[in-house]
Design an enzyme around this catalytic site. Structure first.
Site, PDB file in Angstrom:
ATOM      1  N   ASN A  62     111.990  86.662 -93.061  1.00 59.00           N
ATOM      2  CA  ASN A  62     111.325  87.486 -92.049  1.00 59.00           C
ATOM      3  C   ASN A  62     111.545  88.970 -92.314  1.00 59.00           C
ATOM      4  O   ASN A  62     112.623  89.391 -92.736  1.00 59.00           O
ATOM      5  CB  ASN A  62     111.697  87.085 -90.610  1.00 59.00           C
ATOM      6  N   GLU A  64     111.051  92.421 -90.371  1.00 56.56           N
ATOM      7  CA  GLU A  64     110.788  93.020 -89.055  1.00 56.56           C
ATOM      8  C   GLU A  64     110.370  94.475 -89.184  1.00 56.56           C
ATOM      9  O   GLU A  64     110.419  95.070 -90.265  1.00 56.56           O
ATOM     10  CB  GLU A  64     112.020  92.846 -88.165  1.00 56.56           C
ATOM     11  N   CYS A  73     106.918  86.679 -89.986  1.00 55.41           N
ATOM     12  CA  CYS A  73     107.855  85.554 -90.118  1.00 55.41           C
ATOM     13  C   CYS A  73     108.052  85.161 -91.584  1.00 55.41           C
ATOM     14  O   CYS A  73     107.163  85.357 -92.425  1.00 55.41           O
ATOM     15  CB  CYS A  73     107.316  84.329 -89.396  1.00 55.41           C
ATOM     16  N   GLU A  75     108.000  82.215 -92.981  1.00 58.65           N
ATOM     17  CA  GLU A  75     107.078  81.199 -93.513  1.00 58.65           C
ATOM     18  C   GLU A  75     105.790  81.855 -94.013  1.00 58.65           C
ATOM     19  O   GLU A  75     105.250  81.469 -95.057  1.00 58.65           O
ATOM     20  CB  GLU A  75     106.727  80.179 -92.425  1.00 58.65           C
ATOM     21  N   CYS A 112     106.785  78.861 -86.039  1.00 56.86           N
ATOM     22  CA  CYS A 112     106.046  79.280 -84.838  1.00 56.86           C
ATOM     23  C   CYS A 112     104.567  78.914 -84.998  1.00 56.86           C
ATOM     24  O   CYS A 112     104.116  78.519 -86.083  1.00 56.86           O
ATOM     25  CB  CYS A 112     106.206  80.780 -84.608  1.00 56.86           C
ATOM     26  N   CYS A 115     102.602  80.606 -87.791  1.00 61.46           N
ATOM     27  CA  CYS A 115     102.977  80.117 -89.130  1.00 61.46           C
ATOM     28  C   CYS A 115     102.408  78.725 -89.369  1.00 61.46           C
ATOM     29  O   CYS A 115     101.974  78.405 -90.479  1.00 61.46           O
ATOM     30  CB  CYS A 115     104.493  80.126 -89.297  1.00 61.46           C
TER      31      CYS A 115
HETATM   32  N1  THU Z   1     110.733  84.027 -87.087  1.00 60.80           N
HETATM   33  C1  THU Z   1     110.427  83.494 -88.305  1.00 60.80           C
HETATM   34  O1  THU Z   1     110.667  84.103 -89.359  1.00 60.80           O
HETATM   35  N2  THU Z   1     109.837  82.284 -88.320  1.00 60.80           N
HETATM   36  C2  THU Z   1     109.488  81.553 -87.222  1.00 60.80           C
HETATM   37  O2  THU Z   1     108.826  80.531 -87.334  1.00 60.80           O
HETATM   38  C3  THU Z   1     109.919  82.013 -85.900  1.00 60.80           C
HETATM   39  C4  THU Z   1     110.480  83.381 -85.834  1.00 60.80           C
HETATM   40  C5  THU Z   1     111.316  85.370 -87.064  1.00 60.80           C
HETATM   41  C6  THU Z   1     110.414  86.417 -86.485  1.00 60.80           C
HETATM   42  C7  THU Z   1     111.408  87.450 -86.015  1.00 60.80           C
HETATM   43  O3  THU Z   1     111.739  88.304 -87.100  1.00 60.80           O
HETATM   44  C8  THU Z   1     112.644  86.633 -85.653  1.00 60.80           C
HETATM   45  O4  THU Z   1     112.472  85.372 -86.282  1.00 60.80           O
HETATM   46  C9  THU Z   1     112.824  86.429 -84.167  1.00 60.80           C
HETATM   47  O5  THU Z   1     111.696  85.899 -83.577  1.00 60.80           O
END
Ligand code: THU
Length: 160
Positions: A62, A64, A73, A75, A112, A115
């Protein structure tokens, strides 16, 4: 009339040690990618590793952003990375690792909704399933044979 569509098939492994070697090494790649996640705001690091039919492994984590919605994210970083690096090469599997020793998972870290949709795009495009390996709580690993079990009635190119 009741109908069952794409039921969620799941194999539960009690630990990584039970996984076939190819899956165990993909999960290791996801765990390694997780370490390099850029998650200063949520402090929730996620790593993903994609295995392609040509044997290549492509990772994502991920990423940010101070403008929160601009982040992405793990994925999606991984599947977009694979699509960019190896266009047209089908994806066999994606392993996803989240959680930490300070904050262990209590259930599998499933992708999520956005994704799931992005993984489905590749599954639909290549017309073969993408297996998901999810690192669960207490060292468990969940294997799903296709993203469709996680995304019933998925919206795809056939609607457009
Ligand atoms: N996140 C992912 O990388 N994958 C997911 O399927 C769910 C959430 C990340 C996004 C964000 O940087 C952190 O987790 C908190 O939501």
């Amino acid at each position: 009339m009741k109908k069952e569509l794409h039921s969620l098939e799941l194999t539960v492994y009690e630990s990584e040690a039970e996984l076939p070697p190819e899956d165990a090494s993909l999960l290791q790649a996801a765990l390694k990618a997780q370490e390099d996640a850029y998650a200063p705001y949520s402090e929730f690091k996620v790593g993903a590793a994609v295995l392609l039919v040509n044997g290549e492994v492509v990772i994502g984590n991920n990423q940010e952003n101070a403008s929160y919605p601009s982040g992405l994210c793990a994925e999606r970083v991984a599947v977009f990375h694979a699509g960019a690096r190896y266009p047209g090469v089908p994806i066999l599997k994606i392993a996803i690792a989240a959680g930490s020793s300070e904050k262990p998972l209590t259930k599998p870290a499933a992708p999520c909704g956005n994704c799931r949709q992005s993984i489905f795009e590749y599954e639909n495009k290549q017309d073969r399933p993408i297996e998901l390996l999810l690192l669960g709580g207490a060292g468990k690993v969940y294997k799903c044979p296709s993203v469709q079990g996680l995304l019933p009635l998925a919206f795809g190119k056939e609607f457009l």
